[in-house]
Write a protein that holds these residues in place. Structure first.
Motif, short mmCIF file in Angstrom:
data_model
loop_
_atom_site.label_atom_id
_atom_site.label_comp_id
_atom_site.label_asym_id
_atom_site.label_seq_id
_atom_site.Cartn_x
_atom_site.Cartn_y
_atom_site.Cartn_z
N ALA A 183 74.48 65.34 78.23
CA ALA A 183 73.61 65.28 79.42
C ALA A 183 72.98 63.89 79.52
O ALA A 183 72.50 63.34 78.53
CB ALA A 183 72.52 66.34 79.32
N SER A 184 72.98 63.32 80.72
CA SER A 184 72.42 61.98 80.94
C SER A 184 71.01 62.03 81.52
O SER A 184 70.37 61.00 81.67
CB SER A 184 73.34 61.17 81.85
N THR A 185 70.55 63.23 81.84
CA THR A 185 69.17 63.42 82.29
C THR A 185 68.56 64.56 81.50
O THR A 185 69.26 65.38 80.91
CB THR A 185 69.09 63.77 83.79
N GLU A 186 67.24 64.63 81.49
CA GLU A 186 66.56 65.70 80.78
C GLU A 186 66.84 67.02 81.49
O GLU A 186 66.78 67.11 82.71
CB GLU A 186 65.05 65.41 80.78
N ALA B 190 67.17 69.90 76.73
CA ALA B 190 68.01 68.81 76.25
C ALA B 190 67.44 67.47 76.69
O ALA B 190 66.95 67.35 77.81
CB ALA B 190 69.43 68.97 76.77
N ARG B 191 67.53 66.49 75.79
CA ARG B 191 67.09 65.13 76.10
C ARG B 191 68.27 64.19 75.90
O ARG B 191 68.97 64.30 74.89
CB ARG B 191 65.97 64.70 75.16
N PRO B 192 68.48 63.25 76.82
CA PRO B 192 69.58 62.30 76.65
C PRO B 192 69.28 61.32 75.53
O PRO B 192 68.13 60.95 75.30
CB PRO B 192 69.63 61.59 78.01
N THR B 193 70.34 60.92 74.80
CA THR B 193 70.17 59.96 73.70
C THR B 193 71.12 58.78 73.82
O THR B 193 71.12 57.92 72.97
CB THR B 193 70.42 60.65 72.34
N GLY C 28 74.41 59.29 73.91
CA GLY C 28 75.68 59.89 73.49
C GLY C 28 75.52 61.39 73.62
O GLY C 28 75.26 61.90 74.69
N GLU C 29 75.66 62.10 72.49
CA GLU C 29 75.40 63.54 72.49
C GLU C 29 73.92 63.77 72.77
O GLU C 29 73.06 63.11 72.18
CB GLU C 29 75.77 64.16 71.13
N ALA C 30 73.61 64.71 73.64
CA ALA C 30 72.22 65.02 73.97
C ALA C 30 71.54 65.71 72.79
O ALA C 30 72.19 66.39 72.00
CB ALA C 30 72.17 65.91 75.21
N ASP C 31 70.24 65.55 72.69
CA ASP C 31 69.44 66.23 71.67
C ASP C 31 69.07 67.60 72.25
O ASP C 31 68.27 67.69 73.17
CB ASP C 31 68.19 65.41 71.37
N LEU C 32 69.70 68.68 71.73
CA LEU C 32 69.45 70.03 72.23
C LEU C 32 68.25 70.61 71.50
O LEU C 32 68.25 70.71 70.27
CB LEU C 32 70.69 70.91 72.02
N LEU C 33 67.20 70.97 72.25
CA LEU C 33 65.94 71.39 71.66
C LEU C 33 65.86 72.90 71.45
O LEU C 33 65.04 73.36 70.69
CB LEU C 33 64.77 70.90 72.52
N GLY C 34 66.68 73.66 72.14
CA GLY C 34 66.72 75.10 71.96
C GLY C 34 67.80 75.47 70.96
O GLY C 34 68.54 74.61 70.47
#
Length: 57
Positions: A23-26, A37-40, A42-48
């Motif tokens: 994902a390129s956007t929150e 999810a937060r963009p990083t 590359g691979e997004a940081d999945l918070l759930g």
């Protein structure tokens, strides 16, 4: 297509939502608005919690 889709469970309301792994956007929960999810860059940081990896069709 590079990247995959994941079914993520919201930590607040337990809603399950499909999120793109790069994902390129929150990405916010559609029910309560919590960030899933937060963009990083590359691979997004999945918070759930990742419940399932969705297969490509």
């Amino acid at each position: 297509m590079a990247g995959g889709f994941y079914k993520v469970e919201c930590p607040d309301c337990e809603n399950e939502q499909t999120v793109f792994g790069k994902a390129s956007t929150e990405v916010a929960c559609a029910v309560c608005g919590t960030t899933l999810a937060r963009p990083t860059g590359g691979e997004a940081d999945l918070l759930g919690e990742v419940v399932e990896t969705v297969e490509a069709r």
